[in-house]
Design a protein around this motif. Structure first.
Motif, PDB file in Angstrom:
ATOM      1  N   LEU A 148     -18.391  -7.081  94.922  1.00  0.00           N
ATOM      2  CA  LEU A 148     -19.423  -6.052  95.471  1.00  0.00           C
ATOM      3  C   LEU A 148     -19.067  -4.807  95.344  1.00  0.00           C
ATOM      4  O   LEU A 148     -19.271  -3.795  96.175  1.00  0.00           O
ATOM      5  CB  LEU A 148     -20.023  -6.390  96.900  1.00  0.00           C
ATOM      6  N   GLY A 149     -18.275  -4.510  94.219  1.00  0.00           N
ATOM      7  CA  GLY A 149     -17.927  -3.055  93.981  1.00  0.00           C
ATOM      8  C   GLY A 149     -16.765  -2.524  94.685  1.00  0.00           C
ATOM      9  O   GLY A 149     -16.341  -1.418  94.320  1.00  0.00           O
ATOM     10  N   GLU A 150     -16.007  -3.432  95.700  1.00  0.00           N
ATOM     11  CA  GLU A 150     -15.087  -3.029  96.462  1.00  0.00           C
ATOM     12  C   GLU A 150     -13.712  -3.858  95.938  1.00  0.00           C
ATOM     13  O   GLU A 150     -13.960  -5.047  95.328  1.00  0.00           O
ATOM     14  CB  GLU A 150     -15.304  -3.068  97.717  1.00  0.00           C
ATOM     15  N   VAL A 151     -12.703  -3.427  96.066  1.00  0.00           N
ATOM     16  CA  VAL A 151     -11.244  -4.071  95.684  1.00  0.00           C
ATOM     17  C   VAL A 151     -10.994  -5.000  96.784  1.00  0.00           C
ATOM     18  O   VAL A 151     -11.002  -4.524  98.014  1.00  0.00           O
ATOM     19  CB  VAL A 151     -10.277  -2.684  95.436  1.00  0.00           C
ATOM     20  N   GLU A 152     -10.606  -6.253  96.604  1.00  0.00           N
ATOM     21  CA  GLU A 152     -10.488  -7.085  97.219  1.00  0.00           C
ATOM     22  C   GLU A 152      -8.662  -7.297  97.334  1.00  0.00           C
ATOM     23  O   GLU A 152      -8.126  -7.412  98.389  1.00  0.00           O
ATOM     24  CB  GLU A 152     -11.034  -8.273  96.973  1.00  0.00           C
ATOM     25  N   THR A 153      -8.255  -7.411  96.139  1.00  0.00           N
ATOM     26  CA  THR A 153      -6.968  -7.631  95.760  1.00  0.00           C
ATOM     27  C   THR A 153      -6.223  -6.855  94.910  1.00  0.00           C
ATOM     28  O   THR A 153      -6.910  -6.865  93.664  1.00  0.00           O
ATOM     29  CB  THR A 153      -6.537  -9.125  95.573  1.00  0.00           C
ATOM     30  N   VAL A 154      -5.113  -6.404  94.933  1.00  0.00           N
ATOM     31  CA  VAL A 154      -4.344  -5.778  93.978  1.00  0.00           C
ATOM     32  C   VAL A 154      -2.798  -6.355  94.101  1.00  0.00           C
ATOM     33  O   VAL A 154      -2.205  -5.899  95.063  1.00  0.00           O
ATOM     34  CB  VAL A 154      -4.062  -4.222  93.844  1.00  0.00           C
ATOM     35  N   GLU A 155      -2.343  -7.342  92.939  1.00  0.00           N
ATOM     36  CA  GLU A 155      -1.272  -7.707  92.983  1.00  0.00           C
ATOM     37  C   GLU A 155      -0.349  -7.569  91.898  1.00  0.00           C
ATOM     38  O   GLU A 155      -0.833  -8.126  90.708  1.00  0.00           O
ATOM     39  CB  GLU A 155      -1.128  -9.253  93.530  1.00  0.00           C
ATOM     40  N   HIS A 156       0.786  -7.191  92.035  1.00  0.00           N
ATOM     41  CA  HIS A 156       1.979  -7.052  91.045  1.00  0.00           C
ATOM     42  C   HIS A 156       2.781  -8.470  91.179  1.00  0.00           C
ATOM     43  O   HIS A 156       3.201  -8.636  92.281  1.00  0.00           O
ATOM     44  CB  HIS A 156       2.852  -5.867  90.906  1.00  0.00           C
ATOM     45  N   HIS A 157       3.025  -9.125  90.197  1.00  0.00           N
ATOM     46  CA  HIS A 157       3.782 -10.296  89.998  1.00  0.00           C
ATOM     47  C   HIS A 157       5.143  -9.961  89.297  1.00  0.00           C
ATOM     48  O   HIS A 157       5.036  -9.365  88.101  1.00  0.00           O
ATOM     49  CB  HIS A 157       3.266 -11.287  89.173  1.00  0.00           C
ATOM     50  N   ARG A 158       6.171 -10.721  89.908  1.00  0.00           N
ATOM     51  CA  ARG A 158       7.386 -10.433  89.090  1.00  0.00           C
ATOM     52  C   ARG A 158       8.140 -11.600  89.602  1.00  0.00           C
ATOM     53  O   ARG A 158       8.552 -12.000  90.663  1.00  0.00           O
ATOM     54  CB  ARG A 158       8.143  -9.196  89.500  1.00  0.00           C
ATOM     55  N   SER A 159       8.520 -12.435  88.554  1.00  0.00           N
ATOM     56  CA  SER A 159       9.249 -13.771  88.836  1.00  0.00           C
ATOM     57  C   SER A 159      10.281 -14.060  87.801  1.00  0.00           C
ATOM     58  O   SER A 159      10.359 -13.806  86.729  1.00  0.00           O
ATOM     59  CB  SER A 159       8.309 -14.865  89.028  1.00  0.00           C
ATOM     60  N   ARG A 160      11.345 -14.844  88.345  1.00  0.00           N
ATOM     61  CA  ARG A 160      12.274 -15.193  87.133  1.00  0.00           C
ATOM     62  C   ARG A 160      12.952 -16.665  87.977  1.00  0.00           C
ATOM     63  O   ARG A 160      12.910 -16.738  89.138  1.00  0.00           O
ATOM     64  CB  ARG A 160      13.387 -14.150  87.080  1.00  0.00           C
ATOM     65  N   GLY A 161      13.505 -17.459  87.042  1.00  0.00           N
ATOM     66  CA  GLY A 161      14.196 -18.720  87.315  1.00  0.00           C
ATOM     67  C   GLY A 161      14.886 -19.440  86.472  1.00  0.00           C
ATOM     68  O   GLY A 161      14.718 -18.885  85.135  1.00  0.00           O
ATOM     69  N   LEU A 162      15.852 -20.058  86.850  1.00  0.00           N
ATOM     70  CA  LEU A 162      16.628 -20.750  85.888  1.00  0.00           C
ATOM     71  C   LEU A 162      16.787 -22.523  86.322  1.00  0.00           C
ATOM     72  O   LEU A 162      16.632 -22.662  87.346  1.00  0.00           O
ATOM     73  CB  LEU A 162      18.014 -20.502  86.385  1.00  0.00           C
ATOM     74  N   GLY A 163      16.358 -23.257  85.468  1.00  0.00           N
ATOM     75  CA  GLY A 163      16.228 -24.478  85.528  1.00  0.00           C
ATOM     76  C   GLY A 163      17.243 -25.137  84.588  1.00  0.00           C
ATOM     77  O   GLY A 163      17.475 -24.871  83.484  1.00  0.00           O
ATOM     78  N   LEU A 164      17.966 -26.244  85.226  1.00  0.00           N
ATOM     79  CA  LEU A 164      19.138 -26.886  84.501  1.00  0.00           C
ATOM     80  C   LEU A 164      18.936 -28.306  84.779  1.00  0.00           C
ATOM     81  O   LEU A 164      18.829 -28.956  85.753  1.00  0.00           O
ATOM     82  CB  LEU A 164      20.312 -26.465  85.126  1.00  0.00           C
ATOM     83  N   THR A 165      19.282 -29.160  83.778  1.00  0.00           N
ATOM     84  CA  THR A 165      19.381 -30.621  83.699  1.00  0.00           C
ATOM     85  C   THR A 165      20.670 -31.089  82.864  1.00  0.00           C
ATOM     86  O   THR A 165      21.068 -30.517  81.983  1.00  0.00           O
ATOM     87  CB  THR A 165      18.220 -31.207  82.994  1.00  0.00           C
ATOM     88  N   VAL A 166      21.660 -31.776  83.823  1.00  0.00           N
ATOM     89  CA  VAL A 166      22.883 -31.976  83.246  1.00  0.00           C
ATOM     90  C   VAL A 166      22.899 -33.813  83.147  1.00  0.00           C
ATOM     91  O   VAL A 166      22.052 -34.412  83.888  1.00  0.00           O
ATOM     92  CB  VAL A 166      24.125 -31.681  83.984  1.00  0.00           C
ATOM     93  N   TYR A 167      23.722 -34.149  82.251  1.00  0.00           N
ATOM     94  CA  TYR A 167      23.824 -35.891  81.905  1.00  0.00           C
ATOM     95  C   TYR A 167      25.368 -35.852  82.155  1.00  0.00           C
ATOM     96  O   TYR A 167      26.207 -35.171  81.643  1.00  0.00           O
ATOM     97  CB  TYR A 167      23.345 -36.102  80.773  1.00  0.00           C
ATOM     98  N   ILE A 168      25.505 -36.950  82.940  1.00  0.00           N
ATOM     99  CA  ILE A 168      27.025 -37.575  83.019  1.00  0.00           C
ATOM    100  C   ILE A 168      26.857 -39.016  82.355  1.00  0.00           C
ATOM    101  O   ILE A 168      26.226 -39.918  83.297  1.00  0.00           O
ATOM    102  CB  ILE A 168      27.681 -37.564  84.319  1.00  0.00           C
ATOM    103  N   GLY A 169      27.149 -39.007  81.353  1.00  0.00           N
ATOM    104  CA  GLY A 169      26.840 -40.391  80.457  1.00  0.00           C
ATOM    105  C   GLY A 169      25.347 -40.277  80.443  1.00  0.00           C
ATOM    106  O   GLY A 169      24.544 -39.514  79.988  1.00  0.00           O
ATOM    107  N   GLN A 170      24.691 -41.563  81.264  1.00  0.00           N
ATOM    108  CA  GLN A 170      23.246 -41.605  81.086  1.00  0.00           C
ATOM    109  C   GLN A 170      22.763 -41.470  82.624  1.00  0.00           C
ATOM    110  O   GLN A 170      21.798 -42.172  82.694  1.00  0.00           O
ATOM    111  CB  GLN A 170      22.755 -42.888  80.381  1.00  0.00           C
ATOM    112  N   ARG A 171      23.451 -40.618  83.486  1.00  0.00           N
ATOM    113  CA  ARG A 171      22.981 -40.463  84.689  1.00  0.00           C
ATOM    114  C   ARG A 171      22.590 -38.801  84.954  1.00  0.00           C
ATOM    115  O   ARG A 171      23.089 -37.828  84.199  1.00  0.00           O
ATOM    116  CB  ARG A 171      24.101 -40.701  85.588  1.00  0.00           C
TER     117      ARG A 171
END
Length: 451
Positions: A53-76
């Motif tokens: 309705l012509g008015e600001v409801e939200t202003v959001e700056h996003h900043r994210s980072r992440g590390l994901g890791l999968t390891v195998y010991i044999g087939q575990r």
């Protein structure tokens, strides 16, 4: 996937840092006892603005980072992740993944992809167009979009708001087989939803535009106009009696049908024997004019990628050729469970394209004659084990190929196996706004459950 050589200096330096982090993580995993490992890291930024309705409801700056890791010991197998990219946090994450792997059960299908499946060529897919728009300018665009919708007609009486979103990010992945690669990508969108009223009855509808490059977005005024027109055409909706009739799924909802198809040929559902398309490889599943293919290397497209989330190279190929199922959708694990090889679809499909026919939407309606045009679907009444399909819907009743009036509060039902097998035609009104590109789809007959 944008070539690192075309990145601005700051992003190029960040990409180098992330690649070094992944390489360090893989070395640390080996040091802590993993026989194999894969890691991925991302850094993302963005801006989201909503106006109502012509008015600001939200202003959001996003900043994210992440590390994901999968390891195998044999087939575990063990996995862990963190949003802290410091060396100490990385080492702790590796230790957590290794601890999990040591306690996991052996799985003969677990492990990294076969080395010869991995991507070795990385075409520039033109995916990175950062949009350094200031919040004030973003607010102006959102307000202009909403104003165009609200002022289009006196029967537009309210708004759910307009939103502008920007995203740009860097991703790097690597594994202990020597694969290490990173790329930059962007995605921007503008949307609006408004409410119309006539004779005490209210309806809502929306429209949106999305692109890698902000210059490819529809103009704010155009997005608003389309949203308003879509809302107005729904006013005066009636209810239907229960019947069977032909159905046209408009292009922007037809993509969901292809989503169900992909789910039914996804490896996880197949090896669990929870798909109505089990053991249908090499058999007809659509009429012989249907061609469904994956095109992962289209420049600027929203689903483009040179490799999947495991580093397996993507290749253009048909899922369905001349109506016959030619390929499943497989990750490394599901491929091994089925005794097959990965199709490069860990993480999903990349630019799924249903080849269009010669008719536009008006032509499809004329070919249908009398029946139902579905423009909105609601609910999740889809059973991939049996193929049973039943969803709430809204749309338009059509007679002699001409829209007569809007309809609502009914259910459209059938069985996906029958629906796919009785596709009459595919329109050329292709919706390019997502990872699935299809025109409207005409199905020979479905059950409409109404009054």
């Amino acid at each position: 996937m944008t070539s690192a050589s075309r990145l601005p200096a700051a992003e190029h330096a960040q990409l180098d840092q992330l690649q070094n982090l992944v390489a360090d993580c893989l070395r640390e995993a080996s040091h802590q006892g993993a026989t194999d490992a894969e890691a991925g890291v991302s850094m993302e930024t963005g801006l989201s603005v909503t106006a109502r309705l012509g008015e600001v409801e939200t202003v959001e700056h996003h900043r994210s980072r992440g590390l994901g890791l999968t390891v195998y010991i044999g087939q575990r197998k063990g996995s862990a992740s963190t949003s802290d990219l410091s060396p100490a946090a990385m080492r702790e994450t590796v230790a957590a993944a290794v601890r999990i792997a040591r306690h996991a059960a052996e799985d003969p299908c677990a492990g990294l992809p076969d080395p010869d499946w991995l991507a070795t060529e990385f075409p520039d897919l033109d995916l990175y167009y950062p949009w350094p728009i200031e919040p004030e300018a973003a607010i102006e665009l959102a307000v202009a979009c909403e104003n165009a919708a609200r002022r289009h007609h006196p029967e537009i009486v309210n708004s759910e708001g307009a939103s502008l979103n920007t995203f740009q990010g860097l991703r790097v992945m690597g594994n202990s087989l020597g694969f290490l690669h990173g790329y930059a990508s962007s995605r921007h969108s503008l949307s609006v939803a408004v409410i119309g009223e006539r004779g005490g009855e209210m309806q809502r509808d929306d429209w949106w535009t999305v692109a890698r490059d902000a210059r490819d977005l529809q103009a704010a005024a155009e997005v608003g106009r389309v949203a308003a027109e879509r809302t107005l055409r729904r006013l005066g909706a009636r209810r239907l009696g229960t019947r069977q009739c032909p159905v046209v799924f408009a292009a922007d909802v037809a993509s969901s049908l292809l989503g169900h198809f992909v789910g039914a040929i996804r490896g996880g559902n197949l090896y669990r024997k929870s798909s109505f398309l089990l053991d249908r490889l090499g058999q007809p599943v659509f009429p012989d004019f249907v061609q469904l293919r994956e095109a992962p290397h289209l420049p600027k497209a929203l689903g483009s990628a040179a490799y999947d989330t495991e580093g397996v190279r993507t290749t253009p190929h048909h899922l369905v050729r001349d109506g016959v199922l030619e390929s499943y959708v497989l990750s490394t694990y599901s491929a091994r469970k089925l005794g097959m090889r990965s199709t490069g679809n860990a993480g999903g499909v990349h630019n799924l394209i249903l080849e269009p026919g010669e008719l536009d939407l008006s032509g499809l309606l004329r070919r249908m004659g009398t029946g139902l045009l579905v423009t909105e679907l609601m609910g999740q009444g889809v059973n991939l084990v049996t193929g049973d399909y039943s969803r709430g819907a809204a749309g338009f009743w059509v007679e002699d190929g001409v829209v007569q009036y809007p309809v609502e509060e009914f259910t459209v039902a059938g069985n996906l196996k029958d629906m796919f097998g009785t596709v009459v035609a595919v329109g050329n009104d292709v919706d390019l706004r997502g990872n699935t590109r299809t025109g409207s789809i005409l199905i020979e007959r479905m059950t409409i459950a109404g009054n």
